[in-house]
Design an enzyme around this catalytic site. Sequence first.
Site, mmCIF file in Angstrom:
data_model
loop_
_atom_site.group_PDB
_atom_site.id
_atom_site.type_symbol
_atom_site.label_atom_id
_atom_site.label_comp_id
_atom_site.label_asym_id
_atom_site.label_seq_id
_atom_site.Cartn_x
_atom_site.Cartn_y
_atom_site.Cartn_z
ATOM 1 N N SER A 120 0.818 -1.210 0.000
ATOM 2 C CA SER A 120 0.000 0.000 0.000
ATOM 3 C C SER A 120 0.847 1.253 0.000
ATOM 4 O O SER A 120 0.327 2.343 -0.240
ATOM 5 C CB SER A 120 -0.948 0.002 1.193
ATOM 6 O OG SER A 120 -0.315 -0.498 2.324
ATOM 7 N N HIS A 141 -2.688 -3.477 -6.400
ATOM 8 C CA HIS A 141 -3.128 -2.998 -5.093
ATOM 9 C C HIS A 141 -4.640 -3.126 -4.950
ATOM 10 O O HIS A 141 -5.389 -2.414 -5.613
ATOM 11 C CB HIS A 141 -2.661 -1.547 -4.880
ATOM 12 C CG HIS A 141 -2.944 -1.048 -3.509
ATOM 13 N ND1 HIS A 141 -3.293 0.242 -3.243
ATOM 14 C CD2 HIS A 141 -2.945 -1.687 -2.310
ATOM 15 C CE1 HIS A 141 -3.490 0.380 -1.937
ATOM 16 N NE2 HIS A 141 -3.281 -0.774 -1.356
ATOM 17 N N GLU A 153 -5.512 -1.056 -8.210
ATOM 18 C CA GLU A 153 -4.525 -0.184 -8.853
ATOM 19 C C GLU A 153 -3.455 -1.090 -9.459
ATOM 20 O O GLU A 153 -2.866 -1.909 -8.746
ATOM 21 C CB GLU A 153 -3.898 0.760 -7.825
ATOM 22 C CG GLU A 153 -4.888 1.788 -7.295
ATOM 23 C CD GLU A 153 -4.313 2.641 -6.176
ATOM 24 O OE1 GLU A 153 -4.500 3.869 -6.223
ATOM 25 O OE2 GLU A 153 -3.690 2.102 -5.250
ATOM 26 N N ASN A 191 -4.069 5.914 -1.773
ATOM 27 C CA ASN A 191 -3.464 6.247 -0.484
ATOM 28 C C ASN A 191 -2.777 7.619 -0.494
ATOM 29 O O ASN A 191 -2.635 8.249 0.548
ATOM 30 C CB ASN A 191 -2.499 5.153 -0.031
ATOM 31 C CG ASN A 191 -3.266 3.978 0.555
ATOM 32 O OD1 ASN A 191 -4.422 4.119 0.950
ATOM 33 N ND2 ASN A 191 -2.643 2.815 0.596
HETATM 34 N N1 CAA Z 1 -16.132 -9.810 3.049
HETATM 35 C C1 CAA Z 1 -17.091 -10.044 2.127
HETATM 36 N N2 CAA Z 1 -18.189 -9.259 1.975
HETATM 37 C C2 CAA Z 1 -18.347 -8.236 2.844
HETATM 38 C C3 CAA Z 1 -17.393 -7.935 3.848
HETATM 39 C C4 CAA Z 1 -16.258 -8.785 3.931
HETATM 40 N N3 CAA Z 1 -15.299 -8.573 4.826
HETATM 41 N N4 CAA Z 1 -17.828 -6.860 4.534
HETATM 42 C C5 CAA Z 1 -18.991 -6.475 3.975
HETATM 43 N N5 CAA Z 1 -19.299 -7.302 2.957
HETATM 44 C C6 CAA Z 1 -20.448 -7.183 2.045
HETATM 45 C C7 CAA Z 1 -21.744 -7.526 2.731
HETATM 46 O O1 CAA Z 1 -22.027 -8.906 2.634
HETATM 47 C C8 CAA Z 1 -22.747 -6.687 1.969
HETATM 48 O O2 CAA Z 1 -23.122 -7.332 0.781
HETATM 49 P P1 CAA Z 1 -24.590 -7.058 0.128
HETATM 50 O O3 CAA Z 1 -24.610 -5.615 -0.304
HETATM 51 O O4 CAA Z 1 -24.640 -7.993 -1.017
HETATM 52 O O5 CAA Z 1 -25.574 -7.351 1.205
HETATM 53 C C9 CAA Z 1 -21.962 -5.435 1.576
HETATM 54 O O6 CAA Z 1 -20.575 -5.811 1.654
HETATM 55 C C10 CAA Z 1 -22.249 -4.306 2.510
HETATM 56 O O7 CAA Z 1 -21.956 -4.737 3.821
HETATM 57 P P2 CAA Z 1 -22.815 -4.395 5.105
HETATM 58 O O8 CAA Z 1 -24.232 -4.107 4.718
HETATM 59 O O9 CAA Z 1 -22.563 -5.416 6.141
HETATM 60 O O10 CAA Z 1 -22.111 -3.114 5.670
HETATM 61 P P3 CAA Z 1 -21.921 -1.706 5.021
HETATM 62 O O11 CAA Z 1 -23.040 -1.315 4.129
HETATM 63 O O12 CAA Z 1 -21.583 -0.861 6.189
HETATM 64 O O13 CAA Z 1 -20.642 -1.868 4.096
HETATM 65 C C11 CAA Z 1 -18.306 -1.754 3.710
HETATM 66 C C12 CAA Z 1 -19.416 -2.320 4.588
HETATM 67 C C13 CAA Z 1 -18.408 -2.348 2.310
HETATM 68 C C14 CAA Z 1 -17.016 -2.174 4.364
HETATM 69 C C15 CAA Z 1 -18.478 -0.195 3.629
HETATM 70 O O14 CAA Z 1 -18.598 0.329 4.924
HETATM 71 C C16 CAA Z 1 -17.344 0.488 2.929
HETATM 72 O O15 CAA Z 1 -17.273 0.534 1.720
HETATM 73 N N6 CAA Z 1 -16.404 1.083 3.719
HETATM 74 C C17 CAA Z 1 -15.242 1.749 3.208
HETATM 75 C C18 CAA Z 1 -14.173 0.732 2.926
HETATM 76 C C19 CAA Z 1 -12.915 1.346 2.384
HETATM 77 O O16 CAA Z 1 -12.759 2.547 2.254
HETATM 78 N N7 CAA Z 1 -11.967 0.472 2.061
HETATM 79 C C20 CAA Z 1 -10.676 0.890 1.601
HETATM 80 C C21 CAA Z 1 -9.765 0.985 2.758
HETATM 81 S S1 CAA Z 1 -8.181 1.547 2.263
HETATM 82 C C22 CAA Z 1 -7.415 0.181 1.689
HETATM 83 O O17 CAA Z 1 -7.870 -0.916 1.751
HETATM 84 C C23 CAA Z 1 -6.113 0.413 1.024
HETATM 85 C C24 CAA Z 1 -4.920 0.457 1.852
HETATM 86 O O18 CAA Z 1 -3.876 0.265 1.308
HETATM 87 C C25 CAA Z 1 -4.925 0.813 3.279
#
Ligand code: CAA
Length: 294
Positions: A120, A141, A153, A191
């Site tokens: 990352s 990524h 990415e 990032n």
């Molecule tokens: N594995 C598989 N599926 C998952 C999951 C997981 N760990 N977590 C959530 N889901 C799925 C759920 O099953 C659900 O599916 P449906 O729409 O088909 O029902 C969907 O995702 C939405 O989940 P929830 O309804 O339980 O919860 P939510 O609406 O709050 O969504 C989230 C959860 C998708 C995590 C959402 O909050 C989100 O998009 N958050 C932001 C995440 C983000 O920014 N990620 C990037 C982080 S930075 C990074 O990763 C890069 C780095 O280098 C640091």
Amino acid sequence: MPTIRRVAVLGCGLMGSGIAEVAARAGYETHVREVSDDLANKGLASIRKSLDRAVEKGKLGAEDRDATLARIHTTTALEALADADIVVEAVTEDLGIKNEMFRTLDGVCGEHTIFASNTSSLTIADMAAATSRPERFVGLHFFNPVPVMKLVEVVRTIVTDEEVFRTAFEFARSLGKEPVVAKDTSGFIVNRLLVPYMLDAIRGLEQGLASIEDIDRGMTLGTGYPMGPFTLSDFVGIDTLYRISEIMFEEFREQRFAPPPLLKRMVTMGYIGRKARRGFYDYTGDKPVPMKLV
Ligand code: CAA
């Protein structure tokens, strides 16, 4: 374009298990390497949980889940990855550890094997230069949670072979992802923008701008972000965010990437986010409660 059939994933933690899951779901024979059987089993359990959730939601048939699981093979031996067409590394953000693995694999894998890192914040060049195949090295990524987030990415260094790049790009697409092209600078696209934003939220908290809850509420309700910066930091991992910001600060020497003191104190105290059940929020009860940190 060379065909990818066999995929190897290094590491079966949060990101590695997600990458293995999407690769196996897309039909690839997927070999995952962890340092111990215990960690490999933990990773497999989280893949199983994620697939079960997809079955419960009617997004995946039970037979497809079983077939996906049957395509995932775990190992503790790097030598078992010799036949891979592409190796995707997703281990801890430590250049020494990553390069030791890549050096070993360089001597084990076929000449055609593409090496990819899910780093990352490190640069791909820093890993590519440790091998005898820098032109067959790319960044791939992924984002957490990997099965949900559409973006990958795809990063080319100044020496990445064009065909290797295109193969990696199409590979990302074959996983059902939306690839974008990024240059090999620390943090790539997302990032580069996201990390200073999360660090600025922490600085705001340190300076008494508002409470953890209100800053999070401000960004979810005011901009439509799915998570506020503190919920997201806990989700990414406070230790991971700290390591990323240190690496990005070293690359750019810009204040906006410098880890705020509170971030460092939280790592020292083991408040590393959801995985430790404590970070900006306490997750030990029914719902997250903001911690008293300032
Ligand atoms: N594995 C598989 N599926 C998952 C999951 C997981 N760990 N977590 C959530 N889901 C799925 C759920 O099953 C659900 O599916 P449906 O729409 O088909 O029902 C969907 O995702 C939405 O989940 P929830 O309804 O339980 O919860 P939510 O609406 O709050 O969504 C989230 C959860 C998708 C995590 C959402 O909050 C989100 O998009 N958050 C932001 C995440 C983000 O920014 N990620 C990037 C982080 S930075 C990074 O990763 C890069 C780095 O280098 C640091």
